[in-house]
Design a protein around this motif. Structure first.
Motif, PDB file in Angstrom:
ATOM      1  N   HIS A 124      87.382 -52.671 -42.604  1.00 24.52           N
ATOM      2  CA  HIS A 124      86.777 -52.431 -44.305  1.00 24.52           C
ATOM      3  C   HIS A 124      85.342 -51.576 -44.137  1.00 24.52           C
ATOM      4  O   HIS A 124      84.377 -51.745 -43.550  1.00 24.52           O
ATOM      5  N   GLY A 126      82.876 -50.824 -47.153  1.00 24.06           N
ATOM      6  CA  GLY A 126      82.673 -50.808 -48.549  1.00 24.06           C
ATOM      7  C   GLY A 126      83.827 -51.557 -49.153  1.00 24.06           C
ATOM      8  O   GLY A 126      84.350 -52.547 -48.598  1.00 24.06           O
ATOM      9  N   ASN A 127      84.521 -50.990 -50.259  1.00 20.22           N
ATOM     10  CA  ASN A 127      85.800 -51.767 -50.796  1.00 20.22           C
ATOM     11  C   ASN A 127      87.005 -51.053 -50.337  1.00 20.22           C
ATOM     12  O   ASN A 127      87.935 -51.099 -50.729  1.00 20.22           O
ATOM     13  N   LEU A 128      86.699 -49.885 -49.380  1.00 24.21           N
ATOM     14  CA  LEU A 128      87.890 -49.236 -48.663  1.00 24.21           C
ATOM     15  C   LEU A 128      88.632 -49.759 -47.409  1.00 24.21           C
ATOM     16  O   LEU A 128      87.869 -49.801 -46.544  1.00 24.21           O
ATOM     17  N   ASN A 129      89.873 -49.892 -47.365  1.00 23.07           N
ATOM     18  CA  ASN A 129      90.494 -50.238 -46.159  1.00 23.07           C
ATOM     19  C   ASN A 129      90.747 -49.088 -45.183  1.00 23.07           C
ATOM     20  O   ASN A 129      91.446 -48.037 -45.767  1.00 23.07           O
ATOM     21  N   CYS A 130      90.323 -48.943 -44.232  1.00 24.43           N
ATOM     22  CA  CYS A 130      90.289 -47.705 -43.400  1.00 24.43           C
ATOM     23  C   CYS A 130      90.843 -48.048 -41.945  1.00 24.43           C
ATOM     24  O   CYS A 130      90.935 -49.022 -41.467  1.00 24.43           O
ATOM     25  N   ALA A 147      90.609 -43.387 -45.126  1.00 23.57           N
ATOM     26  CA  ALA A 147      91.211 -44.311 -46.204  1.00 23.57           C
ATOM     27  C   ALA A 147      92.376 -43.819 -46.706  1.00 23.57           C
ATOM     28  O   ALA A 147      92.341 -42.866 -47.479  1.00 23.57           O
ATOM     29  N   GLU A 149      94.316 -44.957 -48.984  1.00 23.24           N
ATOM     30  CA  GLU A 149      94.363 -45.232 -50.332  1.00 23.24           C
ATOM     31  C   GLU A 149      93.884 -43.898 -51.259  1.00 23.24           C
ATOM     32  O   GLU A 149      94.152 -43.705 -52.475  1.00 23.24           O
ATOM     33  N   ASN A 182      78.805 -42.112 -51.203  1.00 25.41           N
ATOM     34  CA  ASN A 182      79.299 -42.495 -52.680  1.00 25.41           C
ATOM     35  C   ASN A 182      80.376 -41.538 -52.923  1.00 25.41           C
ATOM     36  O   ASN A 182      80.596 -40.259 -52.241  1.00 25.41           O
TER      37      ASN A 182
END
Length: 202
Positions: A124, A126-130, A147, A149, A182
Motif C-alpha cells: 500500500h 497511501g490508500n492505493l493498493n499497488c 495502482a 484501481e 497528490n
C-alpha cells in the motif's frame, strides 16, 4: 473529453470535459548534486493522451539541500522553465519538448517500450493498493509500483504500458526516483506549451 490544440504563437491544451486525472510527483535525482523537482501529469481518458511536465526549478530535499547548497553546477542557459513529455496512446506517438542552446525543440521519439514483468509483490502506498513491475529501458533497469484501481497506462516521465497508474518508480541504483504526491480527478486544466523552433525525429 478532448485535448484541444491550437497554435496562436503558442500551443494551448484545454481539457474541457470531466474525465481526466491530474497527478503531482516529486522527482529525486540522487546524483553527484542531489536535487528534487516538482512535476505534473495530465491524462485524458477519452483521447488517451497525456502530458508530463517537469519543472526545472530545484526544490529543497531535506538536509541534503544544505549539504550541497554551496556547490556550483555549470549548465547551458535554458529558455524554458519546464520540460514536457507528450503521449498519444491511440497513435502510439511520443514527443519531447525541450530546449538546447536557446532553441526549443519538439522531438519525436520511438515509442518507449519497457518490457515489463509484473511480479506478485504488493504494498500500500497511501490508500492505493499497488503491484510491483520490473522493466528495462535504454540499458537501465527500473522498478515501479502501479495502482490497477486507476486503470490508465501511464506515469511520470516516459513510464507507460502497465495496467494502472505508476505511483512510484526508481532506477535500481536509486539514481532517479519518482513518487506520487497528490492526485485529483475531473480537474479542468489549461496547459500552455512553448512555441517550437524546430521539429526533429530520433
Amino acid at each position: 473529453m478532448k485535448f484541444l490544440f491550437t497554435f496562436l504563437g503558442i500551443f494551448i491544451l484545454n481539457v474541457t470535459h470531466s474525465q481526466n486525472i491530474l497527478a503531482e510527483y516529486d522527482i529525486f535525482y540522487n546524483t553527484d548534486h542531489p536535487m528534487r523537482r516538482g512535476s505534473v501529469l495530465y491524462y485524458d481518458y477519452n483521447s488517451q493522451t497525456s502530458i508530463f511536465k517537469e519543472n526545472y526549478k530545484n526544490l529543497p530535499w531535506d538536509i541534503k539541500e544544505k549539504e550541497h547548497e554551496a556547490d556550483f553546477i555549470a549548465t547551458i542557459a535554458k529558455n524554458l522553465d519546464d520540460e514536457f513529455v507528450l503521449f498519444d496512446f491511440k497513435k502510439r506517438e511520443c514527443f519531447l519538448i525541450e530546449d538546447f542552446v536557446k532553441s526549443t525543440y519538439k522531438v519525436e521519439e520511438i515509442f518507449p517500450v519497457f518490457d515489463w514483468q509484473i511480479t506478485s509483490d504488493e504494498k500500500h502506498i497511501g490508500n492505493l493498493n499497488c503491484k510491483k513491475a520490473i522493466g528495462n529501458y535504454r540499458s537501465r533497469k527500473f522498478e515501479v509500483w502501479f495502482a490497477a484501481e486507476i486503470p490508465i497506462q501511464v506515469g511520470p516521465w516516459k513510464f507507460n504500458g502497465l495496467p494502472g497508474l505508476v505511483v512510484e518508480a526508481y532506477s535500481l541504483e536509486m539514481r532517479y526516483h519518482y513518487v506520487l504526491r497528490n492526485i485529483k480527478y475531473n480537474e479542468d486544466v489549461i496547459i500552455v506549451l512553448p512555441e517550437i523552433d524546430k521539429l526533429v525525429s530520433i
